[in-house]
Design a protein around this motif. Structure first.
Motif, PDB file in Angstrom:
ATOM      1  N   GLY A 143      -6.771  -4.182 -12.674  1.00  0.00           N
ATOM      2  CA  GLY A 143      -5.777  -3.793 -11.681  1.00  0.00           C
ATOM      3  C   GLY A 143      -4.646  -2.972 -12.264  1.00  0.00           C
ATOM      4  N   ILE A 144      -4.982  -2.073 -13.201  1.00  0.00           N
ATOM      5  CA  ILE A 144      -3.978  -1.245 -13.860  1.00  0.00           C
ATOM      6  C   ILE A 144      -3.879   0.088 -13.125  1.00  0.00           C
ATOM      7  CG2 ILE A 144      -3.348  -0.054 -15.995  1.00  0.00           C
ATOM      8  CD1 ILE A 144      -5.005  -2.256 -17.456  1.00  0.00           C
ATOM      9  N   VAL A 145      -2.673   0.435 -12.719  1.00  0.00           N
ATOM     10  CA  VAL A 145      -2.444   1.693 -12.022  1.00  0.00           C
ATOM     11  C   VAL A 145      -2.263   2.800 -13.047  1.00  0.00           C
ATOM     12  CG1 VAL A 145      -0.891   2.922 -10.455  1.00  0.00           C
ATOM     13  CG2 VAL A 145      -1.385   0.496 -10.088  1.00  0.00           C
ATOM     14  N   ASN A 146      -2.947   3.908 -12.849  1.00  0.00           N
ATOM     15  CA  ASN A 146      -2.816   5.066 -13.730  1.00  0.00           C
ATOM     16  C   ASN A 146      -1.555   5.825 -13.333  1.00  0.00           C
ATOM     17  OD1 ASN A 146      -3.044   7.293 -15.337  1.00  0.00           O
ATOM     18  ND2 ASN A 146      -4.942   8.040 -14.445  1.00  0.00           N
ATOM     19  N   ASP A 147      -0.537   5.788 -14.185  1.00  0.00           N
ATOM     20  CA  ASP A 147       0.719   6.460 -13.854  1.00  0.00           C
ATOM     21  C   ASP A 147       0.873   7.790 -14.587  1.00  0.00           C
ATOM     22  OD1 ASP A 147       1.073   5.308 -16.311  1.00  0.00           O
ATOM     23  OD2 ASP A 147       3.017   4.409 -15.873  1.00  0.00           O
ATOM     24  N   TYR A 148      -0.212   8.256 -15.197  1.00  0.00           N
ATOM     25  CA  TYR A 148      -0.199   9.569 -15.838  1.00  0.00           C
ATOM     26  C   TYR A 148      -0.548  10.653 -14.820  1.00  0.00           C
ATOM     27  CZ  TYR A 148      -0.193   7.395 -20.467  1.00  0.00           C
ATOM     28  OH  TYR A 148       0.138   6.672 -21.574  1.00  0.00           O
ATOM     29  N   THR A 149       0.071  11.805 -14.982  1.00  0.00           N
ATOM     30  CA  THR A 149      -0.345  12.960 -14.179  1.00  0.00           C
ATOM     31  C   THR A 149      -1.682  13.426 -14.747  1.00  0.00           C
ATOM     32  OG1 THR A 149       0.694  14.591 -15.621  1.00  0.00           O
ATOM     33  CG2 THR A 149       2.068  13.659 -13.839  1.00  0.00           C
ATOM     34  N   PRO A 150      -2.452  14.180 -13.980  1.00  0.00           N
ATOM     35  CA  PRO A 150      -3.728  14.680 -14.513  1.00  0.00           C
ATOM     36  C   PRO A 150      -3.533  15.491 -15.806  1.00  0.00           C
ATOM     37  CG  PRO A 150      -3.676  14.966 -12.144  1.00  0.00           C
ATOM     38  CD  PRO A 150      -2.308  14.490 -12.561  1.00  0.00           C
ATOM     39  N   GLU A 151      -2.440  16.222 -15.900  1.00  0.00           N
ATOM     40  CA  GLU A 151      -2.170  17.015 -17.101  1.00  0.00           C
ATOM     41  C   GLU A 151      -1.880  16.109 -18.304  1.00  0.00           C
ATOM     42  OE1 GLU A 151      -0.382  17.495 -14.172  1.00  0.00           O
ATOM     43  OE2 GLU A 151      -1.660  19.143 -13.483  1.00  0.00           O
ATOM     44  N   GLU A 152      -1.060  15.079 -18.095  1.00  0.00           N
ATOM     45  CA  GLU A 152      -0.752  14.140 -19.179  1.00  0.00           C
ATOM     46  C   GLU A 152      -2.010  13.409 -19.651  1.00  0.00           C
ATOM     47  OE1 GLU A 152       3.807  12.679 -18.173  1.00  0.00           O
ATOM     48  OE2 GLU A 152       2.135  11.807 -17.043  1.00  0.00           O
ATOM     49  N   GLU A 153      -2.841  13.014 -18.711  1.00  0.00           N
ATOM     50  CA  GLU A 153      -4.065  12.306 -19.075  1.00  0.00           C
ATOM     51  C   GLU A 153      -5.015  13.214 -19.852  1.00  0.00           C
ATOM     52  OE1 GLU A 153      -7.452   9.395 -17.184  1.00  0.00           O
ATOM     53  OE2 GLU A 153      -5.830  10.099 -15.899  1.00  0.00           O
ATOM     54  N   ALA A 154      -5.123  14.481 -19.425  1.00  0.00           N
ATOM     55  CA  ALA A 154      -5.985  15.424 -20.140  1.00  0.00           C
ATOM     56  C   ALA A 154      -5.483  15.640 -21.568  1.00  0.00           C
ATOM     57  CB  ALA A 154      -6.048  16.749 -19.383  1.00  0.00           C
ATOM     58  N   GLU A 155      -4.168  15.741 -21.730  1.00  0.00           N
ATOM     59  CA  GLU A 155      -3.583  15.909 -23.059  1.00  0.00           C
ATOM     60  C   GLU A 155      -3.872  14.699 -23.950  1.00  0.00           C
ATOM     61  OE1 GLU A 155      -1.668  17.395 -26.346  1.00  0.00           O
ATOM     62  OE2 GLU A 155      -2.275  18.459 -24.532  1.00  0.00           O
TER      63      GLU A 155
END
Length: 164
Positions: A143-155
């Protein structure tokens, strides 16, 4: 005051529930309670404000099963790779089917009370739940919410590609 001078000790949960336990058993299981008893900080009751009654009941159950026989507990520490099949079955049943909140509360209680065996069991259970899951699978399971933007996650994926 020496631990052996008391037969029982009372543990009080965060909600005021009291559990009368064998002093030598709980002292063998919990380094925190052992230290408290050795310092004679608790005349009759040891308050555990960080542990609810529901979780403390499970901790006491675990400790009674694993540490009531001082010789068996000493043997387990001396020979950690020799496994008692009855205790292994108890451990499997103890953690199977419990919800995530209970598991994490047990983990925190084991850490706070310094019950090494229970902490290891809870951590192993969480690790087993993570095994083989992708990042997305772990987020869904825990139940962990992904709080990264798509750009941050890609980086991050580029920087940590060796680990993923």
């Amino acid at each position: 005051m020496a631990i052996s001078s008391r037969n029982t000790v009372t543990l009080r949960s965060s909600h005021g529930e009291e559990f009368v336990v064998q002093a030598d058993t709980i002292a063998a299981a919990s380094a925190l309670i052992k230290q408290t008893m050795e310092k004679d900080c608790a005349a009759s009751v040891i308050p555990l404000p960080q542990v609810t009654g529901r979780i403390l009941a499970r901790v006491v159950d675990y400790c009674n099963r694993h540490y009531a026989d001082a010789d068996a507990a000493a043997y387990a520490y001396a020979s950690p790779f020799l496994v008692d099949p009855d205790l292994e079955r108890f451990d499997t049943d103890f953690v199977s089917g419990i919800d995530q909140d209970t598991l994490f509360m047990l983990l925190l209680a084991a850490k706070d009370l310094d019950v090494e065996g229970l902490l290891n069991l809870a951590c192993k259970t969480v690790a087993d739940q993570m095994r083989g899951k992708t990042v997305e699978g772990m987020r869904a399971h825990f139940g962990i919410v992904n709080d990264y933007t798509p750009e941050e996650e890609a980086e991050l994926r580029r920087e940590l590609s060796w680990a993923l």
